[in-house]
Design an enzyme around this catalytic site. Sequence first.
Site, PDB file in Angstrom:
ATOM      1  N   TRP A  55      37.251  38.207  43.621  1.00  0.00           N
ATOM      2  CA  TRP A  55      37.985  39.434  43.855  1.00  0.00           C
ATOM      3  C   TRP A  55      37.813  40.301  42.654  1.00  0.00           C
ATOM      4  O   TRP A  55      37.418  41.429  42.901  1.00  0.00           O
ATOM      5  CB  TRP A  55      39.291  39.131  44.507  1.00  0.00           C
ATOM      6  CG  TRP A  55      39.507  38.627  45.527  1.00  0.00           C
ATOM      7  CD1 TRP A  55      38.464  37.970  46.306  1.00  0.00           C
ATOM      8  CD2 TRP A  55      40.474  38.789  46.633  1.00  0.00           C
ATOM      9  NE1 TRP A  55      38.862  37.685  47.680  1.00  0.00           N
ATOM     10  CE2 TRP A  55      40.134  38.231  47.828  1.00  0.00           C
ATOM     11  CE3 TRP A  55      41.629  39.654  46.523  1.00  0.00           C
ATOM     12  CZ2 TRP A  55      41.196  38.318  48.942  1.00  0.00           C
ATOM     13  CZ3 TRP A  55      42.318  39.553  47.777  1.00  0.00           C
ATOM     14  CH2 TRP A  55      42.128  39.059  48.942  1.00  0.00           C
ATOM     15  N   ASP A 114      44.976  36.602  46.277  1.00  0.00           N
ATOM     16  CA  ASP A 114      44.231  35.655  46.975  1.00  0.00           C
ATOM     17  C   ASP A 114      44.680  34.273  46.576  1.00  0.00           C
ATOM     18  O   ASP A 114      44.014  33.266  46.967  1.00  0.00           O
ATOM     19  CB  ASP A 114      42.629  35.750  46.909  1.00  0.00           C
ATOM     20  CG  ASP A 114      42.024  34.852  48.141  1.00  0.00           C
ATOM     21  OD1 ASP A 114      42.472  35.006  49.161  1.00  0.00           O
ATOM     22  OD2 ASP A 114      40.927  34.516  47.663  1.00  0.00           O
ATOM     23  N   LYS A 154      47.502  36.773  50.698  1.00  0.00           N
ATOM     24  CA  LYS A 154      47.225  35.654  51.572  1.00  0.00           C
ATOM     25  C   LYS A 154      48.321  35.211  52.225  1.00  0.00           C
ATOM     26  O   LYS A 154      49.335  34.870  51.137  1.00  0.00           O
ATOM     27  CB  LYS A 154      46.051  34.802  50.889  1.00  0.00           C
ATOM     28  CG  LYS A 154      45.799  33.726  51.575  1.00  0.00           C
ATOM     29  CD  LYS A 154      44.542  33.174  51.376  1.00  0.00           C
ATOM     30  CE  LYS A 154      44.385  32.130  49.968  1.00  0.00           C
ATOM     31  NZ  LYS A 154      43.202  31.965  49.618  1.00  0.00           N
TER      32      LYS A 154
END
Length: 198
Positions: A55, A114, A154
């Site tokens: 990311w 994430d 997430k």
Amino acid sequence: MGSNSYEKPDFWSKKAFSEGFPARSVYKLKEIDEKFTIIKKNSTVLDLGAAPGSWTVFLLRRLAGTGNVVSVDLNPLASDVKADNLFFYQGDLNDAGIRRTIREKGEYDLVVCDAAPLTTGNKTVDTARSEQLVEMALWYAETMLKRGGNFVVKIFQNGDQQAFLKTMRQLFTTARGFKPKACRSESFETYLIGINKK
């Protein structure tokens, strides 16, 4: 003993490797950005739970030398994840010293997370651990995002995502769940998106 798709590289893993990303997770963020336009040039972005750095690499490429990316994880980033506008801090996101350091680099236009917990195979335990990470990420979004900023985190499905979305709707103009195509079919992860912090 049967095998599962986590044991062998799939289309997304091979694509990530060929395009110079440390992991397949990059395509989840790419799809989220294509749908919600969360990354803007000249932004200061906070990447929570960043290792190995897919990311972070995607954010750096999208910013194209503008703005800054502040990445944090307990583990180091892949050795080739480097840039003049990247600031990486290795440590615990709940640590007061790390929080202070991150705050000094902010405020942020975008917070992404994430991070996934160490899984046990027990869905109840794993979901509870995922919820703790969402709460932590939401604290960063609430505390360090600029007005108008965006947020991605997430969460494991079956977690209390409706309660989190309710909280996020008080913070953001738009808040919704979204499962990118790059998530493995058997995975029970999904994402919560907050757009335009009030």
